[in-house]
Structure formats: C-alpha cells, structure tokens
Design a protein around this motif. Structure first.
Motif, PDB file in Angstrom:
ATOM      1  N   ALA A  71       7.809  -3.610  -2.686  1.00  0.00           N
ATOM      2  CA  ALA A  71       6.611  -2.907  -2.217  1.00  0.00           C
ATOM      3  C   ALA A  71       6.641  -2.719  -0.708  1.00  0.00           C
ATOM      4  O   ALA A  71       6.266  -1.652  -0.192  1.00  0.00           O
ATOM      5  CB  ALA A  71       5.359  -3.675  -2.641  1.00  0.00           C
ATOM      6  N   ALA A  72       7.113  -3.752   0.015  1.00  0.00           N
ATOM      7  CA  ALA A  72       7.193  -3.635   1.479  1.00  0.00           C
ATOM      8  C   ALA A  72       8.229  -2.593   1.891  1.00  0.00           C
ATOM      9  O   ALA A  72       7.989  -1.786   2.805  1.00  0.00           O
ATOM     10  CB  ALA A  72       7.528  -4.996   2.083  1.00  0.00           C
ATOM     11  N   VAL A  73       9.398  -2.609   1.228  1.00  0.00           N
ATOM     12  CA  VAL A  73      10.437  -1.621   1.537  1.00  0.00           C
ATOM     13  C   VAL A  73       9.955  -0.207   1.206  1.00  0.00           C
ATOM     14  O   VAL A  73      10.182   0.742   1.976  1.00  0.00           O
ATOM     15  CB  VAL A  73      11.734  -1.946   0.766  1.00  0.00           C
ATOM     16  N   ALA A  74       9.289  -0.050   0.065  1.00  0.00           N
ATOM     17  CA  ALA A  74       8.772   1.266  -0.309  1.00  0.00           C
ATOM     18  C   ALA A  74       7.760   1.767   0.712  1.00  0.00           C
ATOM     19  O   ALA A  74       7.746   2.958   1.057  1.00  0.00           O
ATOM     20  CB  ALA A  74       8.133   1.194  -1.694  1.00  0.00           C
ATOM     21  N   THR A  75       6.925   0.870   1.221  1.00  0.00           N
ATOM     22  CA  THR A  75       5.960   1.262   2.242  1.00  0.00           C
ATOM     23  C   THR A  75       6.666   1.753   3.496  1.00  0.00           C
ATOM     24  O   THR A  75       6.304   2.793   4.076  1.00  0.00           O
ATOM     25  CB  THR A  75       5.036   0.086   2.582  1.00  0.00           C
ATOM     26  N   GLY A  76       7.692   1.014   3.909  1.00  0.00           N
ATOM     27  CA  GLY A  76       8.441   1.431   5.090  1.00  0.00           C
ATOM     28  C   GLY A  76       9.150   2.753   4.899  1.00  0.00           C
ATOM     29  O   GLY A  76       9.141   3.621   5.787  1.00  0.00           O
ATOM     30  N   VAL A  77       9.757   2.928   3.720  1.00  0.00           N
ATOM     31  CA  VAL A  77      10.479   4.174   3.446  1.00  0.00           C
ATOM     32  C   VAL A  77       9.528   5.361   3.421  1.00  0.00           C
ATOM     33  O   VAL A  77       9.804   6.422   4.004  1.00  0.00           O
ATOM     34  CB  VAL A  77      11.239   4.065   2.109  1.00  0.00           C
TER      35      VAL A  77
END
Length: 392
Positions: A245-251
């Motif tokens: 979820a954190a990586v998706a937010t950053g992407v």
C-alpha cells in the motif's frame, strides 16, 4: 484458548483482505474485467495538439518597451492591415501543417484516446464522448507491459524519425522528443507494476494461508501449531500488504506527478487511481487486524519465554570478542526453574511434579503412623538388638 467468536472475526478479516487483493490482481486481465481499479490512466486523446500557437499582436496599442512595435504598427497602417493578414495566414498555415503532421502520426501509430494501467496488463480504449475525457471508457484491448505489438510499447518503438506530407519529407524534432517521453513513461509503468504485483502476490498468499488456518483453528479450538502457523503468516502477509500500500501510494502520487510533467508538453494528461489506493489500504488494514489477533494469542497463551532488561557487567562493556558469548548467554534458558517451550517438556514436567507430590504424600503418611504400630516396631527393634548382642 482464544474464543471461537474472535477466531471467526480474524478469519473474516483475512478473507476480506484476500478478496480485495484478488480484485486488484484480476482487474484489467481482459477488456471485460477492466474497471476503475487502475493505478494510473493516461489521456492521449489530444496528444501533440497545441504544440505551436501563433497569436496576432495588437498593433494598434504598441508596447512601449518594444522598440519595434511602433515601427510595425506604422507599417501595418501604411499597407492597410497587410501585416495582420500575413500573420493570420502564417497562423493558419502552421496549424494546417501541424494538423497534417499529427494526422499522419496518430493514424500511423494507432494512438488511442486513453491507456489504462493495471497491475498485470495495460489496456487501451476510447472515450464514449470523444470531446469529454471524463466520459465512460470503452476498453478495446489489454496486453502485457512487455508486448511490443500493442499499447505504449508499440507507440514508442514505432515512432518515425520523419513524416511525409504530400511530396515532402519533413523531420520533426518534437516527434523524437515525444518518443523519448513515452518510452520513459512505459518503463516507469512497467517497473512499478512488476514491483507492486510481486508484493501483492506474497501478501495475498500469506493472508490466504491465515484464512485457512483460522478455519482449522475454529474447528479444533486453536491448537499450538495453528497459533504458530497463523502468527507467522499473519505477520508476513500484513507487513507485505502494508508495504504494498505504501509503495502503491508513492508510485501513484509521485509517478503521476513525474509522468504528468513529462507528458504535459505533448498534451498527455494523467489520472490517479484513487480507487486502487483505497482498496490497497483497506486490504492492508484488514490483514494487519488478523495478524495482530494471532500475535496476541501467541503472546498471551502460547509464549513460554520472555526477555527482560539487565545491567551489563564491567567485563562485557567494550569486549568485542565476548559479544557472541554474551548474546548466547542472554538467549539461553536457565536449566532449573524454567519452562521448556514444547509439548514434550510440559508433559515431562507435569509427570515429575506428580511423582514429587506422591513422594511427599508418602512421607506425610509415614510421619502420621498410629502409636501402637510405632511401639511394636520399637519392641521388635529392641529384641533384635538383644539377640545379636554378645554375652558377657
């Protein structure tokens, strides 16, 4: 052991997390399954338009800071607005050339109105209302990110170095710049999709195992092996889905800003996948709830060892060579007075406690023997000593 109602709630939380994760995985696998759960969408319906804009200057109100404005205004007045007419013809001519170039370019490459980015596929489609990018999208084809025959890969690898207009071969530097921009966008989308896909697969499988383990624990009332199993995979799956979820937010946030900055000069607009983000965070929170429950069961009901703070000795401070020995000493369980973290150790200790209790009970009974029995035993002992003793 934990109550079955709480086990059932943990199982429902893990099941919901798995269902949401699977929804993200299967979205965009084909045009019919495409929905609003994309992580990014590109609006290419106006790609390359408005690259050159020619606006006629107002020669009747010259700019005092421009030394040529008065001179040009005088010429325009002298020739009866001839300069304004020339400017208008130049504007029309440039727009005609631009339209011809873009018409050939989009026709040759087959650029669609929109490209929708999912985890496993990149889908292309058209707007139901070509003039309204907010209108519903009809997806026509979905291809893998590495497929060079469709999608963005096809565009970036098919951009020509020059275009033919009528009988003229024209080299357009902006076309090359557009190809470089689309290549950067494609590489970013491909790498981001692969990273998020790997994280989501690991998290989904782990939480799926927790769901299966929760069903088994509900049936047999959470045995130790099931608590260990659910705790391990719960922590693994919850942590991975939270990272996802954190990586998706950053992407989505940073990637959309980066792609938008690259493509804005060519009329490429970017739309963030807010539904994708919402589902990702809800799945991460639900999996964390299931993981926290099973960790609590292990911590309270199963755990037999613990660690506590202590003062280090003077010899241990600054002693690098003794570091392994110090760590092993802190990890080693005491030989006496401690529990063994195994079913066998618990059974052995219970058996020893029963034997000790039986021995203690026998000593108590012997101490409480009746007086007649004690006198008889004493008389027998005196008689035996008199027989054995030698005569004087």
């Amino acid at each position: 052991m934990a109550r079955r109602s709480l086990i059932a709630l943990a199982g429902l939380a893990s099941a919901a997390a798995v269902a949401l994760s699977i929804a993200l995985l299967v979205s965009g696998s084909n045009p019919s399954s495409g929905n609003s759960t994309y992580y990014m969408a590109l609006n290419t319906s106006r790609v390359g338009q408005d690259l050159i804009t020619v606006t006629p200057a107002n020669l009747n109100n010259p700019n005092p800071n421009d030394p040529l404005s008065g001179f040009l205004g005088g010429i325009d007045g002298l020739f009866g607005g001839l300069l304004s007419n020339i400017t208008g013809q130049i504007d029309k001519g440039i727009q005609d050339i631009e339209g011809e170039i873009l018409g050939n370019l989009t026709k040759a490459l087959g650029v669609k109105d929109t490209y929708v980015l999912y985890l496993t596929k990149l889908c292309e489609g058209t707007y139901q209302n070509a003039k309204d990018p907010n209108s519903p999208v009809t997806l026509t084809y979905c291809a893998a990110y590495d497929d060079t025959s469709h999608g963005l890969r096809n565009i970036t690898e098919s951009l020509p170095s020059s275009l033919v207009i009528g009988t003229t071969n024209i080299s357009v530097p902006l076309v090359s710049a557009l190809g470089s921009t689309m290549s950067s966008v494609t590489n970013l989308a491909t790498q981001a999709a692969k990273a998020m896909f790997a994280l989501l697969i690991i998290g989904t499988i782990s939480i799926g195992l927790v769901f299966v383990g929760s069903i088994a624990a509900f049936i047999v009332n959470a045995r130790r092996i099931l608590v260990y199993f659910n705790t391990f995979f719960g922590i693994l799956g919850g942590s991975v889905l939270m990272i996802f979820a954190a990586v998706a937010t950053g992407v989505i946030v940073a990637g959309s800003s980066s792609v938008g900055g690259l493509g804005s000069a060519f009329g490429v607009q970017v739309k963030q996948g807010t539904n994708f983000l919402a589902i990702a965070w809800v799945a991460a929170i639900l999996s964390s709830i299931a993981a926290a429950f099973w960790f609590g069961v292990w911590f309270v009901e199963i755990r037999l060892t613990s660690f506590k703070r202590r003062w280090r000795t003077e010899e241990q401070v600054g002693n690098y060579k003794g570091m392994p020995r110090e760590i092993l000493a802190d990890l080693r369980l005491p030989k006496e007075g401690g529990f063994h973290d195994s079913e066998k150790g618990l059974r052995k200790r219970k058996h020893k406690n029963k034997e000790k209790a039986a021995a203690d009970e026998g000593r108590v009974l012997s101490d409480r023997a009746p007086p007649e029995r004690a006198l008889s035993e004493r008389a027998t002992s005196d008689t035996t000593r008199s027989v054995i003793a030698p005569s004087k």
